[in-house]
Motif scaffolding. Structure first.
Motif, PDB file in Angstrom:
ATOM      1  N   LEU A   1       9.901   9.991   9.706  1.00  0.00           N
ATOM      2  CA  LEU A   1       8.588  10.335   9.154  1.00  0.00           C
ATOM      3  C   LEU A   1       8.344  11.828   9.329  1.00  0.00           C
ATOM      4  O   LEU A   1       8.204  12.318  10.447  1.00  0.00           O
ATOM      5  CB  LEU A   1       7.493   9.529   9.857  1.00  0.00           C
ATOM      6  N   LEU A   2       8.276  12.531   8.222  1.00  0.00           N
ATOM      7  CA  LEU A   2       8.059  13.976   8.229  1.00  0.00           C
ATOM      8  C   LEU A   2       6.808  14.308   7.419  1.00  0.00           C
ATOM      9  O   LEU A   2       6.469  13.587   6.469  1.00  0.00           O
ATOM     10  CB  LEU A   2       9.270  14.698   7.639  1.00  0.00           C
ATOM     11  N   PRO A   3       6.092  15.374   7.777  1.00  0.00           N
ATOM     12  CA  PRO A   3       4.882  15.748   7.044  1.00  0.00           C
ATOM     13  C   PRO A   3       5.132  15.889   5.547  1.00  0.00           C
ATOM     14  O   PRO A   3       6.127  16.467   5.110  1.00  0.00           O
ATOM     15  CB  PRO A   3       4.503  17.093   7.673  1.00  0.00           C
ATOM     16  N   GLY A   4       4.212  15.325   4.776  1.00  0.00           N
ATOM     17  CA  GLY A   4       4.319  15.372   3.327  1.00  0.00           C
ATOM     18  C   GLY A   4       5.137  14.250   2.727  1.00  0.00           C
ATOM     19  O   GLY A   4       5.170  14.108   1.495  1.00  0.00           O
ATOM     20  N   MET A   5       5.782  13.438   3.524  1.00  0.00           N
ATOM     21  CA  MET A   5       6.648  12.368   3.027  1.00  0.00           C
ATOM     22  C   MET A   5       5.807  11.208   2.492  1.00  0.00           C
ATOM     23  O   MET A   5       4.803  10.813   3.091  1.00  0.00           O
ATOM     24  CB  MET A   5       7.567  11.892   4.145  1.00  0.00           C
ATOM     25  N   ASN A   6       6.191  10.669   1.353  1.00  0.00           N
ATOM     26  CA  ASN A   6       5.538   9.491   0.784  1.00  0.00           C
ATOM     27  C   ASN A   6       6.152   8.228   1.372  1.00  0.00           C
ATOM     28  O   ASN A   6       7.376   8.122   1.510  1.00  0.00           O
ATOM     29  CB  ASN A   6       5.686   9.472  -0.739  1.00  0.00           C
ATOM     30  N   VAL A   7       5.303   7.270   1.700  1.00  0.00           N
ATOM     31  CA  VAL A   7       5.753   6.029   2.324  1.00  0.00           C
ATOM     32  C   VAL A   7       5.062   4.851   1.652  1.00  0.00           C
ATOM     33  O   VAL A   7       4.085   5.012   0.909  1.00  0.00           O
ATOM     34  CB  VAL A   7       5.458   6.012   3.834  1.00  0.00           C
ATOM     35  N   THR A   8       5.563   3.648   1.920  1.00  0.00           N
ATOM     36  CA  THR A   8       4.912   2.406   1.514  1.00  0.00           C
ATOM     37  C   THR A   8       4.659   1.561   2.750  1.00  0.00           C
ATOM     38  O   THR A   8       5.292   1.759   3.792  1.00  0.00           O
ATOM     39  CB  THR A   8       5.761   1.613   0.513  1.00  0.00           C
ATOM     40  N   ALA A   9       3.752   0.622   2.624  1.00  0.00           N
ATOM     41  CA  ALA A   9       3.411  -0.235   3.751  1.00  0.00           C
ATOM     42  C   ALA A   9       2.935  -1.583   3.230  1.00  0.00           C
ATOM     43  O   ALA A   9       2.381  -1.677   2.120  1.00  0.00           O
ATOM     44  CB  ALA A   9       2.331   0.402   4.623  1.00  0.00           C
ATOM     45  N   GLN A  10       3.174  -2.625   4.015  1.00  0.00           N
ATOM     46  CA  GLN A  10       2.660  -3.953   3.707  1.00  0.00           C
ATOM     47  C   GLN A  10       1.403  -4.183   4.530  1.00  0.00           C
ATOM     48  O   GLN A  10       1.435  -4.148   5.748  1.00  0.00           O
ATOM     49  CB  GLN A  10       3.711  -5.023   4.022  1.00  0.00           C
ATOM     50  N   MET A  11       0.281  -4.443   3.836  1.00  0.00           N
ATOM     51  CA  MET A  11      -1.001  -4.620   4.510  1.00  0.00           C
ATOM     52  C   MET A  11      -1.580  -5.980   4.154  1.00  0.00           C
ATOM     53  O   MET A  11      -1.521  -6.417   2.995  1.00  0.00           O
ATOM     54  CB  MET A  11      -1.992  -3.522   4.125  1.00  0.00           C
ATOM     55  N   HIS A  12      -2.145  -6.661   5.140  1.00  0.00           N
ATOM     56  CA  HIS A  12      -2.793  -7.945   4.910  1.00  0.00           C
ATOM     57  C   HIS A  12      -4.098  -7.746   4.151  1.00  0.00           C
ATOM     58  O   HIS A  12      -4.845  -6.801   4.402  1.00  0.00           O
ATOM     59  CB  HIS A  12      -3.069  -8.650   6.238  1.00  0.00           C
TER      60      HIS A  12
ATOM     61  N   ALA B   1       0.845  -1.192   0.000  1.00  0.00           N
ATOM     62  CA  ALA B   1       0.000   0.000   0.000  1.00  0.00           C
ATOM     63  C   ALA B   1       0.880   1.240   0.000  1.00  0.00           C
ATOM     64  O   ALA B   1       2.062   1.182   0.355  1.00  0.00           O
ATOM     65  CB  ALA B   1      -0.929   0.000   1.220  1.00  0.00           C
ATOM     66  N   TYR B   2       0.301   2.344  -0.386  1.00  0.00           N
ATOM     67  CA  TYR B   2       1.051   3.586  -0.504  1.00  0.00           C
ATOM     68  C   TYR B   2       0.365   4.682   0.323  1.00  0.00           C
ATOM     69  O   TYR B   2      -0.851   4.676   0.494  1.00  0.00           O
ATOM     70  CB  TYR B   2       1.145   4.012  -1.972  1.00  0.00           C
ATOM     71  N   GLY B   3       1.160   5.592   0.825  1.00  0.00           N
ATOM     72  CA  GLY B   3       0.564   6.635   1.650  1.00  0.00           C
ATOM     73  C   GLY B   3       1.478   7.832   1.816  1.00  0.00           C
ATOM     74  O   GLY B   3       2.539   7.931   1.185  1.00  0.00           O
ATOM     75  N   ARG B   4       1.052   8.707   2.692  1.00  0.00           N
ATOM     76  CA  ARG B   4       1.828   9.909   2.970  1.00  0.00           C
ATOM     77  C   ARG B   4       1.613  10.311   4.419  1.00  0.00           C
ATOM     78  O   ARG B   4       0.592   9.980   5.033  1.00  0.00           O
ATOM     79  CB  ARG B   4       1.414  11.057   2.041  1.00  0.00           C
TER      80      ARG B   4
ATOM     81  N   ILE C   1      -2.879   5.779   4.568  1.00  0.00           N
ATOM     82  CA  ILE C   1      -2.391   4.650   3.780  1.00  0.00           C
ATOM     83  C   ILE C   1      -3.513   4.195   2.855  1.00  0.00           C
ATOM     84  O   ILE C   1      -4.638   3.949   3.296  1.00  0.00           O
ATOM     85  CB  ILE C   1      -1.944   3.491   4.687  1.00  0.00           C
ATOM     86  N   THR C   2      -3.206   4.065   1.568  1.00  0.00           N
ATOM     87  CA  THR C   2      -4.217   3.725   0.566  1.00  0.00           C
ATOM     88  C   THR C   2      -3.845   2.416  -0.126  1.00  0.00           C
ATOM     89  O   THR C   2      -2.729   2.255  -0.610  1.00  0.00           O
ATOM     90  CB  THR C   2      -4.338   4.838  -0.488  1.00  0.00           C
ATOM     91  N   VAL C   3      -4.804   1.497  -0.161  1.00  0.00           N
ATOM     92  CA  VAL C   3      -4.621   0.218  -0.842  1.00  0.00           C
ATOM     93  C   VAL C   3      -5.117   0.363  -2.274  1.00  0.00           C
ATOM     94  O   VAL C   3      -6.236   0.866  -2.499  1.00  0.00           O
ATOM     95  CB  VAL C   3      -5.397  -0.900  -0.127  1.00  0.00           C
ATOM     96  N   PRO C   4      -4.332  -0.035  -3.269  1.00  0.00           N
ATOM     97  CA  PRO C   4      -4.785   0.075  -4.661  1.00  0.00           C
ATOM     98  C   PRO C   4      -6.115  -0.644  -4.870  1.00  0.00           C
ATOM     99  O   PRO C   4      -6.392  -1.670  -4.234  1.00  0.00           O
ATOM    100  CB  PRO C   4      -3.652  -0.603  -5.454  1.00  0.00           C
ATOM    101  N   PRO C   5      -6.983  -0.134  -5.742  1.00  0.00           N
ATOM    102  CA  PRO C   5      -8.319  -0.723  -5.918  1.00  0.00           C
ATOM    103  C   PRO C   5      -8.301  -2.149  -6.431  1.00  0.00           C
ATOM    104  O   PRO C   5      -9.273  -2.875  -6.254  1.00  0.00           O
ATOM    105  CB  PRO C   5      -8.989   0.222  -6.927  1.00  0.00           C
ATOM    106  N   ALA C   6      -7.215  -2.581  -7.055  1.00  0.00           N
ATOM    107  CA  ALA C   6      -7.152  -3.949  -7.573  1.00  0.00           C
ATOM    108  C   ALA C   6      -6.968  -4.981  -6.467  1.00  0.00           C
ATOM    109  O   ALA C   6      -7.082  -6.181  -6.716  1.00  0.00           O
ATOM    110  CB  ALA C   6      -6.010  -4.070  -8.586  1.00  0.00           C
ATOM    111  N   PHE C   7      -6.707  -4.542  -5.243  1.00  0.00           N
ATOM    112  CA  PHE C   7      -6.459  -5.457  -4.136  1.00  0.00           C
ATOM    113  C   PHE C   7      -7.433  -5.138  -2.997  1.00  0.00           C
ATOM    114  O   PHE C   7      -7.098  -4.402  -2.076  1.00  0.00           O
ATOM    115  CB  PHE C   7      -5.021  -5.341  -3.641  1.00  0.00           C
ATOM    116  N   PRO C   8      -8.650  -5.672  -3.062  1.00  0.00           N
ATOM    117  CA  PRO C   8      -9.619  -5.389  -1.999  1.00  0.00           C
ATOM    118  C   PRO C   8      -9.179  -5.969  -0.664  1.00  0.00           C
ATOM    119  O   PRO C   8      -8.649  -7.083  -0.594  1.00  0.00           O
ATOM    120  CB  PRO C   8     -10.898  -6.076  -2.510  1.00  0.00           C
ATOM    121  N   VAL C   9      -9.389  -5.205   0.389  1.00  0.00           N
ATOM    122  CA  VAL C   9      -9.010  -5.627   1.736  1.00  0.00           C
ATOM    123  C   VAL C   9     -10.256  -6.125   2.457  1.00  0.00           C
ATOM    124  O   VAL C   9     -11.247  -5.412   2.583  1.00  0.00           O
ATOM    125  CB  VAL C   9      -8.373  -4.455   2.513  1.00  0.00           C
TER     126      VAL C   9
END
Length: 349
Positions: free
Chosen positions: A251-262, A79-82, A195-203
């Motif tokens: 982690l600073l405001p405005g920074m783009n991050v990635t995350a692993q989500m089940h 997943a991707y986020g900021r 944190i946003t999960v791409p629409p192709a991968f429903p949670v």
């Protein structure tokens, strides 16, 4: 004379007929020698990615195998986020405080005008101790204060509705109550992340705890706060709000991050440790033992990383012997050029 010419012609015909047969005979002998010549150190065609190495060489190279055991794995998605700017939630807090203060002032003014009107009304009714004009002025002030109080109440409700729409119920309560969680965010002790999960991968479920990967490297643990009320326009998926400690400074405001989500899905497969993986041409490979001295190199996907390894499904069978130590030695052995055959035999090592 004629007889000598005939003999020479007959000899030439015999020689012309015998030459092709001799050539074919010599070619067959050479082909047989080529087939019998010793091959390279790899015992099978190169396309099968198999290398052979003696047991003594295996011990010298520290080659160790381990039988693969099936396991279940909760599938995850990247997943991707900021990191959210705390000024946004701070502005909402200020708007709520201003609206609340406005209503409190309006209530105080209304209470005062109500008491004044009742006092003047009593005096006016008692022998006209207060003029009708004074009573009318008090009534007008009371009406104005009531309108002001109604307006202030509407402003407060509008502020609360805007906050609820923007932040959702959980964060709205943080703002209204000025909770300790909100104080940590405004005090920069913690950060909020969308944190946003791409629409192709429903949670199917919500991960209560995830690992955030900042651009600077490393990982930071984050805890679930609430669902986000809006998505990230860059990704257009389902968004969630998480809170993480800012003590690491990664982690600073405005920074783009990635995350692993089940994702909530479970799959059967095998755990491949990092020690078993070798890299060749930007691809991950492992060696599987096929015989006492034969090993097959097989590519493995790295799309499902785990702690100290990868989860792999659909590539192996239970009981396959995976080289968990010494895989680099096998890769080095495989890279030794093969002999081309012919002349001299290769000295055995």
């Amino acid at each position: 004379m004629k007889s000598g010419r005939t003999r020479r012609l007959f000899a030439f015909l015999i020689l012309f007929t015998a030459l092709p047969a001799a050539f074919l005979l010599l070619s067959g002998v050479k082909g047989e020698d080529t087939q019998k010549s010793p091959g390279a150190r790899t015992g099978v065609p190169e396309s099968s990615y198999t290398v052979t190495i003696s047991k003594e060489a295996q011990e010298a190279g520290g080659i160790t195998t381990e039988a693969l055991k099936p396991r279940l794995h909760r599938m995850s998605v990247t997943a991707y986020g900021r990191v959210l700017d705390p000024e946004g939630i701070n502005a909402s807090r200020r708007a709520y405080v201003a609206a609340t203060t406005g209503l409190e002032r309006a209530n105080a003014a209304l209470n005062a005008s109500e008491k004044e009107y009742e006092r003047l009304k009593t005096l006016n009714a008692s022998a006209k101790n207060v003029s009708d004009r004074a009573l009318q002025a008090a009534a007008a002030q009371l009406a104005a204060d009531r309108a002001e109080e109604a307006n202030a109440r509407g402003v407060l409700q509008s502020a609360k509705d805007s906050i609820a729409v923007k932040w959702g119920p959980t964060l709205s309560e943080w703002i209204f109550d000025y909770s300790s969680q909100l104080q940590d965010v405004l005090g920069t002790r913690k950060v909020l992340l969308q944190i946003t999960v791409p629409p192709a991968f429903p949670v199917r479920g919500i991960a209560k705890r995830i690992r955030i990967e900042p651009p600077s490297g490393g990982t930071v643990s984050a805890n679930f706060v609430s669902r986000a009320t809006r998505t990230d326009p860059r990704i257009q998926g389902v968004s969630f709000i998480y809170a993480a400690s800012s003590s690491s400074g990664n982690l600073l405001p405005g920074m783009n991050v990635t995350a692993q989500m089940h994702t909530g899905r479970v799959r059967k497969g095998f755990f491949v440790p990092l020690s078993a993986v070798v890299w060749l041409q930007d691809r991950a490979w492992v060696y599987v033992k096929k015989s006492a001295t034969g090993f097959a190199r097989e590519q493995v996907p790295t799309s499902n990383p785990l702690n100290e390894g990868y989860f792999v499904s659909g590539r192996f069978s239970p009981g396959d012997e995976l080289v968990v130590k010494g895989a680099q030695a096998l890769l080095s052995e495989e890279s030794i050029p093969k002999a081309t055959g012919g002349g001299e035999e290769e000295d055995e090592d």
